[in-house]
Scaffold this active site. Structure first.
Site, PDB file in Angstrom:
ATOM      1  N   HIS A 159       2.992 -57.070 -33.013  1.00 10.09           N
ATOM      2  CA  HIS A 159       2.279 -58.306 -32.659  1.00 10.09           C
ATOM      3  C   HIS A 159       1.241 -58.104 -31.564  1.00 10.09           C
ATOM      4  O   HIS A 159       0.726 -59.071 -31.009  1.00 10.09           O
ATOM      5  CB  HIS A 159       3.286 -59.386 -32.223  1.00 10.09           C
ATOM      6  CG  HIS A 159       4.171 -59.871 -33.340  1.00 10.09           C
ATOM      7  ND1 HIS A 159       5.466 -60.254 -33.154  1.00 10.09           N
ATOM      8  CD2 HIS A 159       3.931 -60.022 -34.668  1.00 10.09           C
ATOM      9  CE1 HIS A 159       6.000 -60.632 -34.323  1.00 10.09           C
ATOM     10  NE2 HIS A 159       5.089 -60.485 -35.252  1.00 10.09           N
ATOM     11  N   ASN A 187       7.657 -57.355 -29.590  1.00 11.22           N
ATOM     12  CA  ASN A 187       7.356 -57.887 -28.261  1.00 11.22           C
ATOM     13  C   ASN A 187       5.968 -57.460 -27.807  1.00 11.22           C
ATOM     14  O   ASN A 187       5.475 -56.406 -28.186  1.00 11.22           O
ATOM     15  CB  ASN A 187       8.404 -57.419 -27.256  1.00 11.22           C
ATOM     16  CG  ASN A 187       9.800 -57.880 -27.647  1.00 11.22           C
ATOM     17  OD1 ASN A 187       9.933 -58.844 -28.400  1.00 11.22           O
ATOM     18  ND2 ASN A 187      10.809 -57.199 -27.164  1.00 11.22           N
ATOM     19  N   CYS A 198     -16.488 -61.038 -22.038  1.00 10.68           N
ATOM     20  CA  CYS A 198     -16.811 -59.640 -22.313  1.00 10.68           C
ATOM     21  C   CYS A 198     -17.989 -59.185 -21.460  1.00 10.68           C
ATOM     22  O   CYS A 198     -18.911 -59.956 -21.198  1.00 10.68           O
ATOM     23  CB  CYS A 198     -17.152 -59.513 -23.794  1.00 10.68           C
ATOM     24  SG  CYS A 198     -17.744 -57.898 -24.271  1.00 10.68           S
ATOM     25  N   CYS A 255     -12.386 -58.589 -26.934  1.00  9.87           N
ATOM     26  CA  CYS A 255     -13.503 -59.513 -27.138  1.00  9.87           C
ATOM     27  C   CYS A 255     -13.448 -60.078 -28.557  1.00  9.87           C
ATOM     28  O   CYS A 255     -13.286 -59.326 -29.525  1.00  9.87           O
ATOM     29  CB  CYS A 255     -14.831 -58.791 -26.905  1.00  9.87           C
ATOM     30  SG  CYS A 255     -16.266 -59.851 -27.241  1.00  9.87           S
ATOM     31  N   TYR A 298       0.522 -64.049 -17.860  1.00 10.93           N
ATOM     32  CA  TYR A 298       0.069 -63.193 -16.757  1.00 10.93           C
ATOM     33  C   TYR A 298       0.636 -63.563 -15.394  1.00 10.93           C
ATOM     34  O   TYR A 298       0.638 -62.729 -14.498  1.00 10.93           O
ATOM     35  CB  TYR A 298      -1.458 -63.148 -16.745  1.00 10.93           C
ATOM     36  CG  TYR A 298      -1.951 -62.598 -18.054  1.00 10.93           C
ATOM     37  CD1 TYR A 298      -1.727 -61.256 -18.379  1.00 10.93           C
ATOM     38  CD2 TYR A 298      -2.552 -63.419 -19.002  1.00 10.93           C
ATOM     39  CE1 TYR A 298      -2.114 -60.760 -19.608  1.00 10.93           C
ATOM     40  CE2 TYR A 298      -2.946 -62.919 -20.231  1.00 10.93           C
ATOM     41  CZ  TYR A 298      -2.726 -61.590 -20.536  1.00 10.93           C
ATOM     42  OH  TYR A 298      -3.091 -61.093 -21.749  1.00 10.93           O
TER      43      TYR A 298
HETATM   44 ZN   LIG Z   1     -17.987 -58.485 -26.570  1.00  7.60          ZN
END
Ligand SMILES: [Zn+2]
Length: 249
Positions: free
Chosen positions: A120, A103, A149, A128, A72
């Protein structure tokens, strides 16, 4: 590169009845995403154990910051290149019927491709581990805080497969179905080292598909199943092929 080879590849692609493409890490290298494997790969700098699913579940406080940094912080800067745009263009032209990628970087979609089969998974979503809730990653995701979550506060993980997880069932099934149907398969930036993904081109070949391969160096496909090998960087080769197809149209 010989112009006859580009011409031949352009002709095969343009005349395909059910063209499919199968892409791997090599297509995104020129977008600034290093491959995972190899000398300068991500795993030469980071411990791949952070993507071990049981370790991630047991020690998210330790593993998440590393996952966050790789996927990220670092990946967020990547932009699609000419090879990604070439495939989006082929789809818009109605030639490309299916795009299967190994990818997880979302660059095909960023280039305009739709209905991409993600073998993938995709890093742009979190899922979650308890209830399956899925949400898009807000960019830029700068927090080292473990994602939870909104339903029950359970641990979330990036929606791509970690070591120890199976291939997403729908993607696996669709990939095989496309491989069986295709008459021309375009391989870009995939070396065939990752199983079971490397089975897909072999299934296509068994069905007598013509295999067009674009890679910087020979792979395990080159001498075994490839019919036309276009050696070079993905963006440059795709650009030449696109120009030649435009001439043929
Ligand atoms: Zn959850």
């Amino acid at each position: 590169m010989k112009t006859e080879l580009i011409h031949e590849a352009a002709k095969v692609i343009w005349n395909a009845k059910h063209l499919t493409a199968f892409t791997g890490a090599g297509i995104s290298v020129e977008s600034g995403i290093p491959p995972f494997r190899g000398e300068d790969g991500i795993w030469s700098r980071y411990d791949p154990g952070v993507l071990d699913i049981s370790r991630y579940r047991s020690y998210p406080d330790e593993t998440w910051p590393v996952v966050n940094e790789i996927f990220y912080q670092f990946f967020a800067k990547a932009q699609p290149n000419k090879a990604h745009y070439f495939l989006a263009w082929l789809q818009q032209e109605g030639i490309l019927k299916a795009l299967i990628t190994q990818n997880i970087d979302n660059l095909h979609q960023d280039a305009g491709s739709t209905d991409v089969i993600e073998y993938h998974g995709n890093s742009q979503y979190l899922v979650c581990t308890y209830c399956g809730e899925r949400r898009k990653v807000e960019e830029p995701l700068v927090t080292d805080e473990v994602p939870r979550c909104s339903n029950e506060g359970a641990l979330m993980k990036p929606d791509f497969i970690f070591f120890g997880e199976p291939i997403p069932q729908e993607a696996a099934m669709r990939s095989m179905a496309e491989a069986e149907k295709t008459d021309v398969m375009l391989l870009i930036g995939t070396t065939g080292e990752v199983m079971p993904a490397s089975m897909i081109p072999k299934v296509a070949k068994r069905g007598e598909a013509t295999i067009v391969e674009i890679n910087t160096a020979e792979t395990i496909f080159t001498q075994t199943i490839t019919d036309l090998f276009l050696q070079g960087k993905a963006a440059a080769v795709c650009d030449l092929v696109q120009q030649e197809i435009t001439r043929l149209k």
